[in-house]
Design a protein around this motif. Structure first.
Motif, PDB file in Angstrom:
ATOM      1  N   PHE A  48       0.828  -1.210   0.000  1.00 52.47           N
ATOM      2  CA  PHE A  48       0.000   0.000   0.000  1.00 52.47           C
ATOM      3  C   PHE A  48       0.860   1.256   0.000  1.00 52.47           C
ATOM      4  O   PHE A  48       0.555   2.231  -0.679  1.00 52.47           O
ATOM      5  N   PHE A  49       1.953   1.241   0.760  1.00 47.28           N
ATOM      6  CA  PHE A  49       2.834   2.399   0.827  1.00 47.28           C
ATOM      7  C   PHE A  49       3.421   2.725  -0.548  1.00 47.28           C
ATOM      8  O   PHE A  49       3.367   3.879  -0.992  1.00 47.28           O
ATOM      9  N   VAL A  50       3.982   1.729  -1.218  1.00 45.89           N
ATOM     10  CA  VAL A  50       4.598   2.007  -2.524  1.00 45.89           C
ATOM     11  C   VAL A  50       3.544   2.316  -3.584  1.00 45.89           C
ATOM     12  O   VAL A  50       3.806   3.073  -4.519  1.00 45.89           O
ATOM     13  N   TYR A  51       2.334   1.752  -3.429  1.00 46.41           N
ATOM     14  CA  TYR A  51       1.262   2.043  -4.387  1.00 46.41           C
ATOM     15  C   TYR A  51       0.890   3.519  -4.342  1.00 46.41           C
ATOM     16  O   TYR A  51       0.776   4.173  -5.373  1.00 46.41           O
ATOM     17  N   PHE A  52       0.706   4.044  -3.131  1.00 47.50           N
ATOM     18  CA  PHE A  52       0.265   5.431  -3.005  1.00 47.50           C
ATOM     19  C   PHE A  52       1.425   6.424  -3.042  1.00 47.50           C
ATOM     20  O   PHE A  52       1.248   7.574  -3.435  1.00 47.50           O
ATOM     21  N   THR A  53       2.622   6.016  -2.650  1.00 46.21           N
ATOM     22  CA  THR A  53       3.753   6.937  -2.613  1.00 46.21           C
ATOM     23  C   THR A  53       4.453   7.039  -3.963  1.00 46.21           C
ATOM     24  O   THR A  53       4.779   8.139  -4.420  1.00 46.21           O
ATOM     25  N   TYR A  54       4.705   5.908  -4.577  1.00 45.94           N
ATOM     26  CA  TYR A  54       5.478   5.914  -5.808  1.00 45.94           C
ATOM     27  C   TYR A  54       4.596   5.745  -7.036  1.00 45.94           C
ATOM     28  O   TYR A  54       4.331   6.690  -7.752  1.00 45.94           O
ATOM     29  N   ASN A  55       4.168   4.506  -7.268  1.00 37.21           N
ATOM     30  CA  ASN A  55       3.457   4.224  -8.505  1.00 37.21           C
ATOM     31  C   ASN A  55       2.808   2.849  -8.371  1.00 37.21           C
ATOM     32  O   ASN A  55       3.376   1.966  -7.733  1.00 37.21           O
ATOM     33  N   PRO A  56       1.646   2.651  -8.978  1.00 38.88           N
ATOM     34  CA  PRO A  56       1.054   1.311  -8.947  1.00 38.88           C
ATOM     35  C   PRO A  56       1.944   0.247  -9.598  1.00 38.88           C
ATOM     36  O   PRO A  56       1.872  -0.922  -9.238  1.00 38.88           O
ATOM     37  N   LEU A  57       2.796   0.651 -10.502  1.00 40.37           N
ATOM     38  CA  LEU A  57       3.699  -0.301 -11.153  1.00 40.37           C
ATOM     39  C   LEU A  57       4.680  -0.900 -10.145  1.00 40.37           C
ATOM     40  O   LEU A  57       4.989  -2.089 -10.201  1.00 40.37           O
ATOM     41  N   VAL A  58       5.156  -0.093  -9.219  1.00 38.77           N
ATOM     42  CA  VAL A  58       6.083  -0.588  -8.201  1.00 38.77           C
ATOM     43  C   VAL A  58       5.382  -1.616  -7.308  1.00 38.77           C
ATOM     44  O   VAL A  58       5.971  -2.646  -6.954  1.00 38.77           O
ATOM     45  N   ALA A  59       4.124  -1.358  -6.955  1.00 35.25           N
ATOM     46  CA  ALA A  59       3.360  -2.320  -6.161  1.00 35.25           C
ATOM     47  C   ALA A  59       3.134  -3.616  -6.943  1.00 35.25           C
ATOM     48  O   ALA A  59       3.159  -4.712  -6.370  1.00 35.25           O
ATOM     49  N   THR A  60       2.932  -3.497  -8.242  1.00 34.26           N
ATOM     50  CA  THR A  60       2.764  -4.678  -9.086  1.00 34.26           C
ATOM     51  C   THR A  60       4.052  -5.496  -9.126  1.00 34.26           C
ATOM     52  O   THR A  60       4.017  -6.733  -9.065  1.00 34.26           O
ATOM     53  N   ILE A  61       5.177  -4.830  -9.207  1.00 35.20           N
ATOM     54  CA  ILE A  61       6.470  -5.529  -9.200  1.00 35.20           C
ATOM     55  C   ILE A  61       6.674  -6.240  -7.867  1.00 35.20           C
ATOM     56  O   ILE A  61       7.145  -7.381  -7.820  1.00 35.20           O
ATOM     57  N   LEU A  62       6.321  -5.586  -6.764  1.00 35.85           N
ATOM     58  CA  LEU A  62       6.418  -6.210  -5.445  1.00 35.85           C
ATOM     59  C   LEU A  62       5.524  -7.450  -5.354  1.00 35.85           C
ATOM     60  O   LEU A  62       5.940  -8.495  -4.856  1.00 35.85           O
ATOM     61  N   GLY A  63       4.291  -7.342  -5.866  1.00 37.97           N
ATOM     62  CA  GLY A  63       3.392  -8.504  -5.903  1.00 37.97           C
ATOM     63  C   GLY A  63       3.943  -9.612  -6.786  1.00 37.97           C
ATOM     64  O   GLY A  63       3.808 -10.797  -6.476  1.00 37.97           O
ATOM     65  N   GLY A  64       4.582  -9.234  -7.882  1.00 38.90           N
ATOM     66  CA  GLY A  64       5.206 -10.229  -8.758  1.00 38.90           C
ATOM     67  C   GLY A  64       6.362 -10.941  -8.082  1.00 38.90           C
ATOM     68  O   GLY A  64       6.544 -12.146  -8.248  1.00 38.90           O
ATOM     69  N   LEU A  65       7.135 -10.211  -7.295  1.00 36.46           N
ATOM     70  CA  LEU A  65       8.229 -10.812  -6.536  1.00 36.46           C
ATOM     71  C   LEU A  65       7.688 -11.838  -5.542  1.00 36.46           C
ATOM     72  O   LEU A  65       8.230 -12.935  -5.408  1.00 36.46           O
TER      73      LEU A  65
END
Length: 103
Positions: A48-65
């Motif tokens: 949630f932090f990276v989704y709202f702070t940076y970009n939804p793409l970063v959250a997607t990469i984290l979920g992919g990891l």
């Protein structure tokens, strides 16, 4: 491996083993999740932090990891002749356990 011995505390480690029974016995999926509550909250909080702070793409990469780690753990357990159920529980518990190694 005999099916009755597959889903035991010897094969599935839940973070700090707080929710596991005292001896080797079958455990349920809810027990795996309850024992892994802190790592689940940490993964969700960071997502949630990276989704709202940076970009939804970063959250997607984290979920992919997380997904890749789960798939690798599942595949390794299946290759070791564990049942599908044991492989799912072990892969989930393993990813959550190893991701919290520094805490």
């Amino acid at each position: 491996m005999r099916p009755e011995h597959c889903v035991t505390r010897n094969h599935i480690e839940v973070w700090r083993e707080r929710a596991l029974p005292s001896g080797p016995e079958r455990i349920r999926f809810g027990t795996v999740l309850r024992g892994s509550l802190l790592p689940i909250l940490v993964w969700a909080g960071i997502g949630f932090f990276v989704y709202f702070t940076y970009n939804p793409l970063v959250a997607t990469i984290l979920g992919g990891l997380f997904a890749v780690s789960f798939i690798v753990g599942f595949g390794l357990r299946r290759r070791a002749k564990h049942s599908v159920r044991c492989s799912v529980y072990g892969a989930l518990g393993g990813v959550l356990d190893k991701s919290m190694a520094g805490f």
